[in-house]
Design a protein around this motif. Structure first.
Motif, mmCIF file in Angstrom:
data_model
loop_
_atom_site.group_PDB
_atom_site.id
_atom_site.type_symbol
_atom_site.label_atom_id
_atom_site.label_comp_id
_atom_site.label_asym_id
_atom_site.label_seq_id
_atom_site.Cartn_x
_atom_site.Cartn_y
_atom_site.Cartn_z
ATOM 1 N N LEU A 227 0.870 -1.350 0.041
ATOM 2 C CA LEU A 227 0.191 0.120 0.132
ATOM 3 C C LEU A 227 0.976 0.898 0.010
ATOM 4 O O LEU A 227 1.171 2.133 0.665
ATOM 5 C CB LEU A 227 -1.191 -0.442 1.447
ATOM 6 C CG LEU A 227 -2.055 -0.743 1.014
ATOM 7 C CD1 LEU A 227 -2.780 -0.837 2.278
ATOM 8 C CD2 LEU A 227 -2.972 -0.117 -0.155
ATOM 9 N N GLN A 230 -0.225 6.632 -2.856
ATOM 10 C CA GLN A 230 -0.850 7.076 -3.696
ATOM 11 C C GLN A 230 -0.578 8.444 -4.370
ATOM 12 O O GLN A 230 -0.556 8.690 -3.230
ATOM 13 C CB GLN A 230 -2.034 7.188 -4.491
ATOM 14 C CG GLN A 230 -1.426 4.982 -4.431
ATOM 15 C CD GLN A 230 -1.876 4.253 -6.240
ATOM 16 O OE1 GLN A 230 -1.081 5.332 -6.961
ATOM 17 N NE2 GLN A 230 -1.872 3.545 -5.610
ATOM 18 N N THR A 232 -3.326 9.763 -4.932
ATOM 19 C CA THR A 232 -4.103 10.695 -4.612
ATOM 20 C C THR A 232 -3.910 11.533 -3.514
ATOM 21 O O THR A 232 -4.865 11.723 -3.019
ATOM 22 C CB THR A 232 -5.358 9.581 -4.711
ATOM 23 O OG1 THR A 232 -4.178 7.860 -5.023
ATOM 24 C CG2 THR A 232 -5.837 9.882 -6.690
ATOM 25 N N ASP A 233 -3.135 10.441 -2.373
ATOM 26 C CA ASP A 233 -3.475 10.741 -0.920
ATOM 27 C C ASP A 233 -2.954 12.065 -0.808
ATOM 28 O O ASP A 233 -3.169 12.705 -0.281
ATOM 29 C CB ASP A 233 -2.131 9.648 -0.972
ATOM 30 C CG ASP A 233 -2.865 8.191 -0.602
ATOM 31 O OD1 ASP A 233 -3.912 8.761 0.018
ATOM 32 O OD2 ASP A 233 -2.033 7.640 -0.854
ATOM 33 N N LYS A 236 -5.389 14.401 -2.009
ATOM 34 C CA LYS A 236 -6.605 14.620 -0.780
ATOM 35 C C LYS A 236 -6.161 15.112 0.015
ATOM 36 O O LYS A 236 -7.092 16.381 0.278
ATOM 37 C CB LYS A 236 -6.969 13.089 0.022
ATOM 38 C CG LYS A 236 -8.028 12.963 0.711
ATOM 39 C CD LYS A 236 -7.621 11.584 1.446
ATOM 40 C CE LYS A 236 -8.112 11.322 2.593
ATOM 41 N NZ LYS A 236 -8.427 9.990 3.800
ATOM 42 N N GLU A 256 -12.925 8.563 0.743
ATOM 43 C CA GLU A 256 -12.529 7.355 1.253
ATOM 44 C C GLU A 256 -13.060 6.209 0.545
ATOM 45 O O GLU A 256 -13.197 5.327 -0.005
ATOM 46 C CB GLU A 256 -11.950 6.998 2.888
ATOM 47 C CG GLU A 256 -11.005 7.647 3.062
ATOM 48 C CD GLU A 256 -11.101 7.889 5.167
ATOM 49 O OE1 GLU A 256 -11.763 7.825 5.275
ATOM 50 O OE2 GLU A 256 -9.764 8.986 4.979
ATOM 51 N N GLU A 259 -12.761 5.803 -2.578
ATOM 52 C CA GLU A 259 -11.531 4.863 -2.973
ATOM 53 C C GLU A 259 -11.641 3.565 -3.321
ATOM 54 O O GLU A 259 -11.883 2.201 -3.328
ATOM 55 C CB GLU A 259 -10.435 5.449 -2.204
ATOM 56 C CG GLU A 259 -8.684 4.550 -2.696
ATOM 57 C CD GLU A 259 -8.056 5.538 -1.603
ATOM 58 O OE1 GLU A 259 -6.766 6.056 -1.962
ATOM 59 O OE2 GLU A 259 -8.369 5.776 -0.754
ATOM 60 N N GLU A 260 -12.327 3.069 -1.756
ATOM 61 C CA GLU A 260 -12.780 1.623 -1.380
ATOM 62 C C GLU A 260 -13.839 1.342 -2.093
ATOM 63 O O GLU A 260 -12.924 -0.208 -3.040
ATOM 64 C CB GLU A 260 -13.732 1.297 0.188
ATOM 65 C CG GLU A 260 -14.107 0.115 0.572
ATOM 66 C CD GLU A 260 -14.538 0.638 2.054
ATOM 67 O OE1 GLU A 260 -14.890 -0.699 2.001
ATOM 68 O OE2 GLU A 260 -14.254 1.615 2.501
ATOM 69 N N GLY A 263 -11.456 0.650 -5.826
ATOM 70 C CA GLY A 263 -10.308 -0.336 -5.412
ATOM 71 C C GLY A 263 -9.430 1.583 -5.475
ATOM 72 O O GLY A 263 -9.071 2.481 -6.111
ATOM 73 N N ARG A 264 -7.776 1.278 -4.635
ATOM 74 C CA ARG A 264 -6.916 2.320 -4.735
ATOM 75 C C ARG A 264 -6.394 2.581 -6.426
ATOM 76 O O ARG A 264 -5.923 3.626 -6.158
ATOM 77 C CB ARG A 264 -5.965 2.125 -3.517
ATOM 78 C CG ARG A 264 -6.009 2.154 -2.444
ATOM 79 C CD ARG A 264 -4.845 2.194 -1.786
ATOM 80 N NE ARG A 264 -3.500 2.136 -1.718
ATOM 81 C CZ ARG A 264 -3.325 3.167 -0.814
ATOM 82 N NH1 ARG A 264 -4.425 4.440 -0.089
ATOM 83 N NH2 ARG A 264 -2.110 3.828 -0.663
ATOM 84 N N PHE A 267 -8.823 4.514 -8.365
ATOM 85 C CA PHE A 267 -9.166 5.321 -8.170
ATOM 86 C C PHE A 267 -8.078 7.047 -8.354
ATOM 87 O O PHE A 267 -8.479 7.765 -9.081
ATOM 88 C CB PHE A 267 -9.507 5.844 -7.033
ATOM 89 C CG PHE A 267 -9.906 7.035 -6.030
ATOM 90 C CD1 PHE A 267 -11.456 7.476 -6.425
ATOM 91 C CD2 PHE A 267 -8.937 7.837 -4.841
ATOM 92 C CE1 PHE A 267 -11.342 8.759 -6.182
ATOM 93 C CE2 PHE A 267 -9.488 8.738 -4.801
ATOM 94 C CZ PHE A 267 -11.236 9.228 -5.101
ATOM 95 N N ALA A 268 -6.683 6.033 -8.163
ATOM 96 C CA ALA A 268 -5.610 6.738 -8.216
ATOM 97 C C ALA A 268 -5.398 7.272 -10.024
ATOM 98 O O ALA A 268 -5.684 8.316 -10.945
ATOM 99 C CB ALA A 268 -4.420 6.373 -8.312
#
Length: 564
Positions: A227, A230, A232-233, A236, A256, A259-260, A263-264, A267-268
């Motif tokens: 993990l 990303q 996107t983190d 965010k 979130e 994203e869930e 999927g991460r 989503f990115a």
């Protein structure tokens, strides 16, 4: 630098090097070990490597990073066993060999041959000494690689590939032809500049360890899938920092949840698609660096970005990805077209599809748009157009959608059409050795079978492809097909069937009457694939039967993609 992890463990040498450091020094003699997979880069990957290097040079970049090589190599030794980086190393050798063979003077040709050979063995078999090769391909491929690529003049004398050759031999030949065609069109000055850029400005990270076990551990670490942070983190944190405090928690939970839901990684990637929709060109910087610049609403109105852009685009993405939702919202034909798009091995088609749904608020004429857009995407996919061409065509469609006042303006726009020459080329590729295009063959066969079954078949993703006339035929098959006929038909779509089982190499060479009953069908002589059912109806398998089947399949393919 040397990283001595523990006194009892081997030292890892990791350093950044130019291609000159590894291709023009006597420090490396690379060997591809037998456990490596065969050379598998197609003209697509090879073309993208050249395109990216040329683009980096044209843009005036100081350097261009080509990736990493993981080697088993003793300190101060020359021999280097390649654990990771095989495909790039082999492709670069093909590229340098093509440069060499296009040279018009012995001086330049001999200089460029140093990228391929370290020198000559003074006790070699021939009078001039056998060449000491800088890259020795894996056993079984080594002599073919030397004959097709490494020998001086080899890339100018591409012979005919025979059926017994491995797929890697075909990749050597096609990639050499691709590079020869591309480089021969360049002015001499640009070609010299490109050689200099490759030599001086293209960088790799070389990781050297003294044991194979340590090399494999390094390879696993470099390719670990954890993990990781990303882009996107980072985005965010920036977005939440700009939203009023009272609403921060709500938007954080919404982010979130999205994203869930998808999927991460997806989503990115969705943020990359959003950026493409706005920028309408290939990005040249990292997503987190310029996302706010390319998508101003993200910075200027973060709440609007969440409510009016991200929320509906996640909804559109889910509707396109989930087959049940797609059928309910868009209809059976649109859902089938979306399934075909998802089988393509890139996501360049997604930004126009998502942009259309955002612009026209749902499914207005969506089926008509998909019908034309899937045809364009299929052409780019089947003919293995390179990434820059795909992105340029995608950008054209995005600009069309952006300026359109109504959905019909998009559907009737020339950006979705194929030129007459493109239609002709599309048909020629489909009528060629389709099986040899490894990433294309299964999506095309599934698209064909689905059309023949009117969507009545459900595919589980475990289908395999089998030849009717075997690739390595036994004597009884060779009596029915001469060499020219085998060369013509073996890898043609007319000679291929779908199976729902693991391929059986022993059953593959059986006589046709035994093969179709015990191998192509179940115990009751049935199969769910219409493409295979047609073969079961045949009593014999001959060039005449194949020609008849070819004409029928061409007619169906023409109907699927409107190629007549």
């Amino acid at each position: 630098m040397a990283l001595d992890i523990q006194a009892s463990k081997p030292t890892i040498e990791a350093s950044q090097k130019t291609l000159k450091d590894i291709f023009l020094s006597d420090a490396y003699r690379f060997e591809i070990p037998s456990y490596q997979r065969p050379y598998s880069w197609t003209t697509r990957e090879a073309g993208e490597l050249l395109d990216d290097v040329v683009e980096a040079m044209d843009d005036g970049q100081d350097d261009y990073f080509l990736g990493s090589f993981v080697l088993v190599k003793q300190p101060n030794a020359k021999h280097a066993e390649v654990v990771d980086g095989q495909q790039r190393l082999t492709t670069l050798t093909i590229l340098f060999a093509t440069f060499r063979d296009l040279s018009e003077t012995d001086e330049v040709r001999n200089y460029l041959d140093q990228f391929i050979t370290v020198g000559r063995d003074p006790i070699g078999k021939n009078t001039s000494g056998d060449p000491i090769l800088r890259v020795r391909d894996k056993p079984g491929e080594r002599s073919a690689f030397q004959r097709i690529v490494q020998k001086i003049g080899a890339t100018k004398k591409q012979g005919k590939r025979i059926l017994e050759d491995s797929e890697s031999v075909g990749h050597y030949m096609r990639n050499a032809t691709l590079y020869r065609d591309a480089l021969s069109k360049m002015p001499d000055e640009k070609r010299r500049d490109l050689i200099a850029f490759l030599r001086e400005r293209c960088l790799v990270v070389v990781v050297e360890v003294p044991t194979a076990a340590a090399a494999r551990r390094i390879f696993q670490v470099l390719n670990a899938r954890g993990l990781d942070l990303q882009p996107t983190d980072i985005l965010k944190a920036r977005l939440l920092d700009k939203i009023e405090a009272a609403r921060t928690e709500d938007y954080a939970k919404a982010w979130e949840r999205f994203e869930e839901d998808i999927g991460r990684a997806a989503f990115a990637q969705l943020f990359a698609h959003i950026r493409m929709i706005y920028a309408q060109k290939k990005p040249k910087t990292a997503l987190e660096d310029d996302f706010g610049k390319d998508v101003p609403v993200f910075v200027n109105e973060p709440a609007v970005f969440m409510d009016d852009l991200l929320t509906p685009i996640v909804d559109a993405y889910v509707a396109c990805r989930d087959d049940i939702i797609a059928r309910e919202r868009f209809g059976e034909e649109a859902a089938a077209l979306l399934r075909a798009l998802w089988r393509v091995d890139n996501s360049d088609w997604l930004p126009p599809v998502l942009s259309y749904l955002l612009k026209f608020d749902g499914a207005a004429d969506f089926q008509g748009f998909l019908r034309k857009f899937e045809r364009l995407t299929a052409y780019l996919f089947v003919t293995r157009e390179r990434v820059n061409v795909r992105i340029n065509r995608s950008s054209d469609v995005l600009r069309t959608i952006a300026k359109a006042k109504a959905s019909k303006d998009v559907i009737t726009d020339p950006s979705l059409d194929l030129a007459r020459a493109e239609v002709k080329y599309f048909r020629e590729v489909l009528d060629g050795d389709l099986y040899l295009s490894t990433r294309v063959r299964m999506p095309v066969l599934l698209r064909l079978d689905e059309a023949m079954s009117d969507g009545a078949v459900t595919y589980h993703g475990k289908e395999t492809i089998e030849h009717v006339l075997p690739q390595a035929p036994s004597q009884n098959w060779m009596e029915a097909f001469n060499e020219e006929e085998r060369d013509r038909w073996t890898h043609h779509i007319a000679n291929l069937v779908l199976l729902s089982r693991i391929k059986n190499s022993q059953a593959n060479n059986q006589a046709f009457s035994e093969k179709k009953v015990g191998y192509f069908s179940d115990k009751k002589g049935k199969t769910k694939y219409v493409l295979t059912q047609d073969v079961l109806k045949e009593k014999i398998w001959t060039p005449h039967v194949l020609e008849k089947r070819r004409k029928n399949l061409r007619k169906i393919l023409d109907g699927i993609w409107q190629l007549k």
